[in-house]
Scaffold this motif. Structure first.
Motif, PDB file in Angstrom:
ATOM      1  N   VAL A 148    -127.966 -14.970  -9.578  1.00  0.00           N
ATOM      2  CA  VAL A 148    -127.127 -14.481  -8.477  1.00  0.00           C
ATOM      3  C   VAL A 148    -126.741 -13.087  -8.917  1.00  0.00           C
ATOM      4  CG1 VAL A 148    -124.714 -15.066  -7.758  1.00  0.00           C
ATOM      5  CG2 VAL A 148    -126.137 -17.054  -8.265  1.00  0.00           C
ATOM      6  N   SER A 149    -126.756 -12.357  -7.974  1.00  0.00           N
ATOM      7  CA  SER A 149    -126.308 -10.810  -8.131  1.00  0.00           C
ATOM      8  C   SER A 149    -127.118 -10.254  -9.061  1.00  0.00           C
ATOM      9  CB  SER A 149    -124.855 -10.658  -8.279  1.00  0.00           C
ATOM     10  OG  SER A 149    -124.046 -10.991  -6.979  1.00  0.00           O
ATOM     11  N   GLY A 150    -128.432 -10.718  -9.403  1.00  0.00           N
ATOM     12  CA  GLY A 150    -129.300 -10.170 -10.314  1.00  0.00           C
ATOM     13  C   GLY A 150    -129.037 -10.612 -11.670  1.00  0.00           C
ATOM     14  N   LYS A 151    -128.284 -11.481 -11.761  1.00  0.00           N
ATOM     15  CA  LYS A 151    -128.241 -12.160 -13.162  1.00  0.00           C
ATOM     16  C   LYS A 151    -128.662 -13.578 -13.225  1.00  0.00           C
ATOM     17  CE  LYS A 151    -125.059  -8.880 -14.220  1.00  0.00           C
ATOM     18  NZ  LYS A 151    -125.297  -7.936 -15.520  1.00  0.00           N
ATOM     19  N   SER A 152    -129.345 -13.724 -14.431  1.00  0.00           N
ATOM     20  CA  SER A 152    -130.157 -14.984 -14.508  1.00  0.00           C
ATOM     21  C   SER A 152    -129.315 -16.004 -15.298  1.00  0.00           C
ATOM     22  CB  SER A 152    -131.488 -14.625 -15.350  1.00  0.00           C
ATOM     23  OG  SER A 152    -131.906 -15.758 -15.860  1.00  0.00           O
ATOM     24  N   LEU A 153    -129.089 -17.186 -14.642  1.00  0.00           N
ATOM     25  CA  LEU A 153    -128.442 -18.070 -15.586  1.00  0.00           C
ATOM     26  C   LEU A 153    -129.452 -18.657 -16.837  1.00  0.00           C
ATOM     27  CD1 LEU A 153    -126.442 -20.409 -15.558  1.00  0.00           C
ATOM     28  CD2 LEU A 153    -127.857 -21.752 -14.377  1.00  0.00           C
ATOM     29  N   VAL A 154    -130.643 -18.595 -16.839  1.00  0.00           N
ATOM     30  CA  VAL A 154    -131.420 -18.835 -18.015  1.00  0.00           C
ATOM     31  C   VAL A 154    -131.437 -18.013 -19.065  1.00  0.00           C
ATOM     32  CG1 VAL A 154    -133.703 -19.804 -18.618  1.00  0.00           C
ATOM     33  CG2 VAL A 154    -132.466 -20.520 -16.473  1.00  0.00           C
ATOM     34  N   ASN A 155    -131.474 -16.817 -18.498  1.00  0.00           N
ATOM     35  CA  ASN A 155    -131.986 -15.855 -19.459  1.00  0.00           C
ATOM     36  C   ASN A 155    -131.009 -14.578 -19.683  1.00  0.00           C
ATOM     37  OD1 ASN A 155    -134.895 -16.485 -19.936  1.00  0.00           O
ATOM     38  ND2 ASN A 155    -135.317 -15.872 -17.795  1.00  0.00           N
ATOM     39  N   HIS A 156    -129.598 -14.770 -19.222  1.00  0.00           N
ATOM     40  CA  HIS A 156    -128.491 -13.800 -19.107  1.00  0.00           C
ATOM     41  C   HIS A 156    -128.121 -13.980 -20.664  1.00  0.00           C
ATOM     42  CE1 HIS A 156    -126.135 -17.307 -18.941  1.00  0.00           C
ATOM     43  NE2 HIS A 156    -124.935 -16.488 -19.374  1.00  0.00           N
ATOM     44  N   THR A 157    -127.712 -12.396 -21.021  1.00  0.00           N
ATOM     45  CA  THR A 157    -126.859 -12.403 -22.521  1.00  0.00           C
ATOM     46  C   THR A 157    -125.621 -11.732 -22.419  1.00  0.00           C
ATOM     47  OG1 THR A 157    -128.047 -10.332 -22.855  1.00  0.00           O
ATOM     48  CG2 THR A 157    -129.164 -12.215 -23.529  1.00  0.00           C
ATOM     49  N   HIS A 158    -124.801 -11.762 -23.209  1.00  0.00           N
ATOM     50  CA  HIS A 158    -123.421 -11.187 -23.167  1.00  0.00           C
ATOM     51  C   HIS A 158    -123.322 -10.342 -24.290  1.00  0.00           C
ATOM     52  CE1 HIS A 158    -121.860 -13.730 -20.052  1.00  0.00           C
ATOM     53  NE2 HIS A 158    -122.630 -14.631 -20.651  1.00  0.00           N
ATOM     54  N   LYS A 159    -122.263  -9.366 -24.354  1.00  0.00           N
ATOM     55  CA  LYS A 159    -121.955  -8.452 -25.554  1.00  0.00           C
ATOM     56  C   LYS A 159    -121.017  -9.167 -26.378  1.00  0.00           C
ATOM     57  CE  LYS A 159    -124.299  -4.842 -24.278  1.00  0.00           C
ATOM     58  NZ  LYS A 159    -125.274  -4.307 -24.987  1.00  0.00           N
ATOM     59  N   ASP A 160    -121.564  -9.419 -27.863  1.00  0.00           N
ATOM     60  CA  ASP A 160    -120.469 -10.006 -28.479  1.00  0.00           C
ATOM     61  C   ASP A 160    -119.279  -9.083 -29.075  1.00  0.00           C
ATOM     62  OD1 ASP A 160    -121.519  -8.473 -30.627  1.00  0.00           O
ATOM     63  OD2 ASP A 160    -122.801  -9.991 -31.467  1.00  0.00           O
TER      64      ASP A 160
END
Length: 201
Positions: free
Chosen positions: A179-191
């Motif tokens: 969604v909007s270029g963000k992958s549910l399976v492969n997305h990451t976040h900044k810690d």
């Protein structure tokens, strides 16, 4: 003087709904081109079909074909009590509508494509309704569940897809949701230290 006769179709004028009738028992005489009783329904017989003809006057062209008659050549496709069947072809089984009064079952069958054209359509079965509006919008209302199963691929494509339910369950052996270029399976976040997290597992 009116007279009722039985004869055989000898030629057909398809464009005008007329035919000539041959009378073997009357010195092989042949009528002029005469009309069928139609009630605005077009269905022409075949050459050699046995027909009933009414002659209301003395002139050969003063005649009207009342219809075809069951005989040795043309027999009912499915003759039995409680069956009402209309053939839409001169060959039995090509296209027909049948109602079985005992089974309370109506069947439409065609060996080919069936085309239904209407400005709008509404189908009601039990408490369920399928409506196709004049604009082309399709609405399905059911008091029970709706199940869609496919052995192959099922595709949904629309400008907007909205899903709303008390419980949503999506199960898959693989794939992804983007969604909007963000992958549910492969997305990451900044810690908290500005480093990347690992994808969700």
């Amino acid at each position: 003087m009116s007279e009722f006769r039985i004869g055989y179709v000898s030629s057909i004028d398809y464009e005008n709904g007329l035919c000539e009738v041959h009378y073997p028992d009357r010195d092989d005489t042949v009528t002029e081109k005469v009309p069928f009783i139609s009630n605005r329904e077009y269905r022409m017989p075949e050459v050699e079909d046995l027909v009933a003809v009414l002659h209301p006057g003395d002139s050969p062209e003063d005649a009207v074909v009342l219809g075809t008659i069951w005989n040795v050549k043309i027999k009912p496709a499915e003759g039995k009590k409680g069956i009402y069947r209309k053939e839409y072809s001169n060959k039995n089984g090509e296209a027909y509508r049948k109602f079985d009064a005992d089974a309370k079952e109506l069947t439409d069958k065609v060996k080919g494509k069936k085309i239904l054209e209407a400005e709008s359509l509404e189908i009601k079965v039990g408490g369920a309704t399928v409506t196709v509006g004049k604009s082309g919008a399709v609405t399905i209302n059911s008091p029970a569940g709706i199940t869609i199963k496919a052995a192959g691929t099922m595709e949904l494509s629309a400008s907007t897809i909205t899903a709303s339910a008390g419980t949503v369950n999506i199960t898959g052996g693989g794939g992804d949701v983007v969604v909007s270029g963000k992958s549910l399976v492969n997305h990451t976040h900044k810690d908290s230290l500005s480093g990347d997290t690992t994808p969700p597992v």
